[in-house]
Design a protein around this motif. Structure first.
Motif: not given
Length: 200
Positions: A63-82
């Motif tokens: 949901k937070q990511l969605n807000k960032w996407l709609l405002t153009g605030s996010v440049t990259q999303l990473v899913l790291a498996i550790i």
């Protein structure tokens, strides 16, 4: 960005983001297969988690990511498996987020991309995630995952949910990369790739 266009232009949907993350977690065995069930979305069968804690976590984060996407605030999303035991990053699923710019000399807004076309592109990348099991190394150790979001300095970041962290990079000498299919909406173009630990 004109606010009058925001409701009619297609962005990456919360459901679309959740489905991509859930599919990766299932395909890579981060959670037991019993924690998932199949539902029909995007014209194909996709996985949905039955683990309530995981569902709540993904819902809050995305949901937070969605807000960032709609405002153009996010440049990259990473899913790291550790690795749960060694804490070494085994895989990094990277989604570069680029805003689709309106042509500067255009007086007319770009026609909206049909939702069916966006869904078809999401279907393709989901199929590609499923097919990665044919070339990614088998993970035979317990794993955990971390979601990293890279944002512009001006982004509103909730301090109680997001903290600065290690990028969980895999050393270049021990890493292989595979570019995945890109997809786009009216607002974003997503370039995807997976890097995995390879010690041959």
């Amino acid at each position: 960005m004109a606010t009058s266009q925001a409701p009619t232009r297609q962005a990456i949907t919360l459901k679309g983001s959740t489905n991509l993350v859930t599919e990766i977690l299932f395909q890579r065995g981060v959670y037991p297969s019993d924690d998932f069930h199949m539902v029909k979305k995007y014209g194909q069968t996709v996985l949905v988690t039955q683990d309530l804690a995981l569902e709540n976590y993904l819902d809050r984060i995305l949901k937070q990511l969605n807000k960032w996407l709609l405002t153009g605030s996010v440049t990259q999303l990473v899913l790291a498996i550790i690795s749960k035991d060694t804490r070494l990053p085994l895989e990094r699923w990277v989604f570069d987020v680029n805003l689709v710019e309106q042509p500067a000399d255009s007086t007319e807004p770009t026609p909206a991309k049909p939702e069916s076309e966006i869904q078809a592109e999401i279907r393709y990348i989901l199929k590609q995630i499923v097919s990665t099991v044919t070339f990614l190394p088998i993970i035979d150790t317990p794993t955990v995952f971390n979601i990293l979001a890279y944002t512009h300095d001006s982004a509103d970041v909730p301090a109680d949910e997001w903290v600065d962290t290690d990028p969980l990079a895999i050393e270049a000498s021990k890493s292989q990369q595979v570019k995945l299919r890109s997809f786009s909406t009216d607002l974003h173009r997503i370039e995807a790739m997976v890097a995995y630990r390879y010690e041959g």
